[in-house]
Motif scaffolding. Structure first.
Motif, PDB file in Angstrom:
ATOM      1  N   ARG A  76       0.825  -1.211   0.000  1.00 27.95           N
ATOM      2  CA  ARG A  76       0.000   0.000   0.000  1.00 27.95           C
ATOM      3  C   ARG A  76       0.856   1.256   0.000  1.00 27.95           C
ATOM      4  NH1 ARG A  76      -2.169   4.163   0.192  1.00 27.95           N
ATOM      5  NH2 ARG A  76      -4.157   4.793   1.132  1.00 27.95           N
ATOM      6  N   GLN A  77       1.987   1.217   0.716  1.00 24.69           N
ATOM      7  CA  GLN A  77       2.874   2.370   0.799  1.00 24.69           C
ATOM      8  C   GLN A  77       3.951   2.381  -0.286  1.00 24.69           C
ATOM      9  OE1 GLN A  77       4.034   2.009   5.045  1.00 24.69           O
ATOM     10  NE2 GLN A  77       2.899   3.914   5.331  1.00 24.69           N
ATOM     11  N   ARG A  78       3.887   1.387  -1.165  1.00 20.92           N
ATOM     12  CA  ARG A  78       4.824   1.288  -2.286  1.00 20.92           C
ATOM     13  C   ARG A  78       6.278   1.272  -1.818  1.00 20.92           C
ATOM     14  NH1 ARG A  78       2.116   5.283  -6.905  1.00 20.92           N
ATOM     15  NH2 ARG A  78       0.031   4.361  -6.827  1.00 20.92           N
ATOM     16  N   LEU A  79       6.512   0.533  -0.733  1.00 18.02           N
ATOM     17  CA  LEU A  79       7.864   0.343  -0.216  1.00 18.02           C
ATOM     18  C   LEU A  79       8.454  -0.934  -0.804  1.00 18.02           C
ATOM     19  CD1 LEU A  79       7.175   1.296   3.510  1.00 18.02           C
ATOM     20  CD2 LEU A  79       8.020   2.772   1.678  1.00 18.02           C
ATOM     21  N   ASP A  80       9.697  -1.200  -0.482  1.00 17.87           N
ATOM     22  CA  ASP A  80      10.392  -2.382  -1.011  1.00 17.87           C
ATOM     23  C   ASP A  80       9.773  -3.638  -0.388  1.00 17.87           C
ATOM     24  OD1 ASP A  80      12.094  -4.239  -2.042  1.00 17.87           O
ATOM     25  OD2 ASP A  80      13.923  -3.414  -1.162  1.00 17.87           O
ATOM     26  N   MET A  81       9.200  -4.491  -1.234  1.00 16.18           N
ATOM     27  CA  MET A  81       8.526  -5.699  -0.766  1.00 16.18           C
ATOM     28  C   MET A  81       9.486  -6.836  -0.463  1.00 16.18           C
ATOM     29  SD  MET A  81       5.081  -5.380  -0.903  1.00 16.18           S
ATOM     30  CE  MET A  81       4.498  -7.043  -1.210  1.00 16.18           C
ATOM     31  N   ARG A  82      10.692  -6.774  -0.972  1.00 15.79           N
ATOM     32  CA  ARG A  82      11.581  -7.940  -0.911  1.00 15.79           C
ATOM     33  C   ARG A  82      11.905  -8.405   0.509  1.00 15.79           C
ATOM     34  NH1 ARG A  82      16.023  -5.715  -5.045  1.00 15.79           N
ATOM     35  NH2 ARG A  82      15.458  -3.845  -3.852  1.00 15.79           N
ATOM     36  N   PRO A  83      12.230  -7.530   1.468  1.00 19.61           N
ATOM     37  CA  PRO A  83      12.522  -8.032   2.817  1.00 19.61           C
ATOM     38  C   PRO A  83      11.335  -8.745   3.461  1.00 19.61           C
ATOM     39  CG  PRO A  83      13.343  -5.788   2.544  1.00 19.61           C
ATOM     40  CD  PRO A  83      12.482  -6.076   1.355  1.00 19.61           C
ATOM     41  N   VAL A  84      10.133  -8.197   3.278  1.00 21.67           N
ATOM     42  CA  VAL A  84       8.950  -8.810   3.884  1.00 21.67           C
ATOM     43  C   VAL A  84       8.644 -10.153   3.236  1.00 21.67           C
ATOM     44  CG1 VAL A  84       6.492  -8.512   4.346  1.00 21.67           C
ATOM     45  CG2 VAL A  84       8.021  -6.544   4.445  1.00 21.67           C
ATOM     46  N   ILE A  85       8.721 -10.204   1.915  1.00 22.60           N
ATOM     47  CA  ILE A  85       8.457 -11.462   1.213  1.00 22.60           C
ATOM     48  C   ILE A  85       9.485 -12.520   1.601  1.00 22.60           C
ATOM     49  CG2 ILE A  85       8.376 -12.568  -1.049  1.00 22.60           C
ATOM     50  CD1 ILE A  85       5.953 -10.858  -0.422  1.00 22.60           C
ATOM     51  N   ALA A  86      10.751 -12.118   1.704  1.00 17.48           N
ATOM     52  CA  ALA A  86      11.804 -13.070   2.088  1.00 17.48           C
ATOM     53  C   ALA A  86      11.533 -13.638   3.478  1.00 17.48           C
ATOM     54  CB  ALA A  86      13.172 -12.393   2.037  1.00 17.48           C
ATOM     55  N   LEU A  87      11.153 -12.767   4.422  1.00 15.79           N
ATOM     56  CA  LEU A  87      10.865 -13.225   5.786  1.00 15.79           C
ATOM     57  C   LEU A  87       9.660 -14.153   5.809  1.00 15.79           C
ATOM     58  CD1 LEU A  87      11.701 -12.961   8.743  1.00 15.79           C
ATOM     59  CD2 LEU A  87      10.188 -10.981   8.925  1.00 15.79           C
ATOM     60  N   LEU A  88       8.644 -13.827   5.011  1.00 14.58           N
ATOM     61  CA  LEU A  88       7.458 -14.677   4.955  1.00 14.58           C
ATOM     62  C   LEU A  88       7.777 -16.033   4.353  1.00 14.58           C
ATOM     63  CD1 LEU A  88       4.429 -15.049   5.313  1.00 14.58           C
ATOM     64  CD2 LEU A  88       4.083 -13.917   3.111  1.00 14.58           C
TER      65      LEU A  88
END
Length: 299
Positions: free
Chosen positions: A220-232
């Motif tokens: 939603r905030q158009r931030l970098d998704m990669r760290p969150v996706i990697a953790l998930l």
């Protein structure tokens, strides 16, 4: 990005909005309070995301016009003096329950963990019964129990790291609704799929619900998704690769968290509360339906 005034047509073609304070600059960032687009020059760091200078002045008490609406979180919640208070309370409840488990032993845990249908001699208090026998409270109480020090430590660290930013973004009431409904969804899916006499416990369903909502927030905030996706992905690998983990709770909580997070963060402003809490109500209704169906199968 600085551009010449003559490039406004290119901005329109790019699909990106322009900063409301600098119309010659396109941007993909929005103020977390008023949601207006802002350029890097106007971005002021906040606990979650960025705010525009106007909202910062309003929040600090300067330049706030009489009768003007109070600043809200990105999801419309009230700005709290301690944006992590609910997370701290949830941490305290989980730790207190774990201490009770250690002091009172298995007899306490067996009364409150999640078990579908298991009538058997128990530890000194008659018969052990499950959700199918009417003990629906286990769907909730099992969310606050843990099986070991490593179990509670990993869950509470995740709660602190993920829960804090989410509470600041959603507000206390919306955040608590997300946590509880996601946890109940995880319990319901476990009750539906897992063996009826297999006991399970832990806050993982609620934690995965926070994971799901965090993905929606970052997008939603158009931030970098990669760290969150990697953790998930790492957590999902552990979920399915480690024996003894109730993966049903993880998946149920994750799905609920994504759905509720989307409802919380993408609700139209004019019907925001109705959509947000309506989404929670729909998920809670799904929990009830699943529980009724499974109970009918087992009785």
């Amino acid at each position: 990005m600085d551009q010449a005034p003559g490039s406004r047509q290119d901005d329109a073609q790019s699909g990106l909005p322009v900063c409301y304070r600098h119309p010659d600059r396109e941007t993909g960032i929005r103020c977390t309070r008023c949601e207006r687009p802002i350029c890097p020059e106007c971005m002021v760091n906040a606990s979650v995301g960025f705010q525009c200078p106007n909202c910062v002045r309003e929040g600090s008490g300067t330049g706030h016009a009489p009768g003007a609406s109070q600043p809200r979180t990105i999801a419309g919640g009230a700005i709290a003096a301690d944006p992590h208070l609910v997370t701290k309370i949830l941490l305290g409840i989980n730790v207190a329950m774990f201490v009770l488990q250690q002091v009172l032993g298995d007899s306490f845990t067996d009364r409150f963990d999640l078990i579908g249908r298991a009538i058997m001699p128990a530890l000194g208090y008659g018969e052990l019964q499950g959700v199918a026998e009417g003990q629906w409270y286990r769907l909730l109480t099992s969310m606050f129990l843990h099986g070991s020090v490593i179990h509670i430590l990993s869950n509470m660290l995740s709660l602190w790291w993920i829960g804090g930013p989410l509470e600041a973004a959603l507000g206390r009431v919306r955040y608590l609704a997300l946590y509880l409904v996601s946890g109940l969804a995880g319990s319901a899916l476990t009750y539906l799929i897992a063996a009826p006499n297999a006991a399970s416990l832990g806050a993982s369903g609620a934690i995965f619900g926070l994971f799901g909502a965090l993905v929606v927030l970052v997008r939603r905030q158009r931030l970098d998704m990669r760290p969150v996706i990697a953790l998930l992905v790492i957590n999902l690998v552990i979920t399915f690769g480690w024996a003894g983990i109730a993966w049903q709770a993880h998946i149920g909580g994750l799905v609920a968290g994504v759905v509720i997070g989307f409802g919380m963060l993408h609700a139209p402003r004019e019907r925001r509360a109705l959509v947000q809490f309506g989404t929670c109500a729909v998920m809670l209704a799904a929990v009830l339906v699943v529980t009724f169906l499974r109970t009918a199968q087992l009785t």
